[in-house]
Scaffold this active site. Structure first.
Site: not given
Length: 347
Positions: A64, A218, A221, A225
């Site tokens: 990472y 999620l 992203g 929304g």
């Protein structure tokens, strides 16, 4: 914050964990620049906000941030190290230019463990995970190498990340047969836009009492929304907008649109954000231990942390389950038929 036990380890883990993929890396790197590339004060503010919110599980990997995420965590934690559970991974992406700087070989894992310990500034790792399944290296070899590290006190527990159910089952069988350290957790993608693991990985984890750490709740992203029905966003800093290749899992906008419509309606009923509803749904599912969230800012992180206090109603859950349900598959309907044939036990 609320906490759940991690499988059979007895360890208590925060329902929201911090994913450290946003730490480290060059801002001009096509992958890590899109993910976050936080360093210095920006990285410190994020990690300390997570700790102050009660998050006690920090997830990273040897690659990472181009290898810098572990360094940032080690620097920031300092004397706080013993107050958290540190999880890192190896065996996924190539960690160096050499032919053997990848995979689940004894040579690579031994090197990777030592490197991670040095970068994290610690003498032990709480959960050490295999990042992906290595089809070239015998599982016996991999598990024996990890067991040696456990016996040496360099790692406390081992886990699997992105393994298929049969990978996990085979590994558990080998560990039991050889009486060596076995997986205590599995890290897997799971979200309203990706429920495939319900067919095998999650039932296996529940049966074998494995902790389940969810990445991508999620969908990088998409369940915040930010995106319209065509998968377009006006936020230029969004990871998918900057570099779609840096965004996993892939999302089909047409399939996601009706799901997002229901999530928006549930969020409005509960005076919550779309992201909070998506996270609360995952936390309400069986077998889940914790959801791993990444963020660029403390404000975004703390907004997501608030999902632990969101209790969705039966109506909310039913609507979300229905709109995101997997298509019926052979094992499921066969099991339902078998159950109906059993009927009541005769007197």
């Amino acid at each position: 914050m609320k906490y759940r036990t991690l499988g059979r380890t007895g360890l208590w883990v925060s329902e929201i964990s911090l994913g450290a993929m946003t730490l480290g890396g060059r801002t001009d790197d096509p992958i890590w620049g899109a993910v976050g590339a936080l360093r210095g004060d920006d990285a410190e503010r994020l990690v300390l906000a997570a700790l102050d919110a009660g998050i006690n599980y920090l997830d990273t990997a040897d690659t990472y941030g181009g290898g810098e995420s572990e360094q940032e965590l080690g620097r920031i934690l300092g004397a706080r190290r013993d107050s958290v559970l540190l999880a890192t991974k190896a065996g996924g992406s190539r960690s160096g230019p050499g032919q053997n700087n990848l995979g689940g070989t004894r040579v690579h894992l031994t090197r990777s463990i030592e490197t991670s310990l040095r970068k994290l500034r610690t003498d032990y790792i709480d959960i050490y995970e295999l990042h992906i399944f290595d089809h070239l290296t015998a599982l016996d070899e991999t598990l024996a190498a990890l067991d040696d590290a456990v016996r040496q006190g360099k790692i406390r527990h081992i886990g699997a990340s992105n393994f298929a159910a049969w990978h996990i089952a085979k590994a558990l069988g080998i560990s039991a047969l050889r009486q060596i350290s076995g997986f205590v957790s599995v890290q897997t993608h799971y979200s309203l836009l990706g429920r495939d693991v319900e067919t095998d990985v999650l039932p296996l984890a529940e049966s074998e009492n494995l902790g389940v750490m969810v990445w991508g709740p999620l969908a990088a992203g998409y369940l915040t929304g930010k995106y319209d029905a065509k998968g377009v966003t006006t936020e230029s800093s969004s990871r998918r907008a900057v570099n779609p290749q840096a965004s996993l899992p892939p999302v089909d906008p047409a399939a996601a649109a009706p799901i997002l419509d229901v999530v928006r309606a549930v969020a409005a009923r509960n005076d919550a954000t779309i992201a909070q509803v998506a996270l609360a749904w995952v936390l309400a599912r069986p077998a889940i231990t914790s959801v791993i969230v990444g963020a660029r800012t403390p404000e975004r992180l703390l907004s997501n942390v608030a999902a632990v206090d969101l209790r969705l109603s039966e109506k909310d859950l039913a609507e979300l389950n229905e709109v995101s349900a997997l298509a019926p598959r052979y094992p499921h309907w066969l099991n339902e038929v078998a159950a109906s044939l059993r009927g009541p036990v005769a007197a």
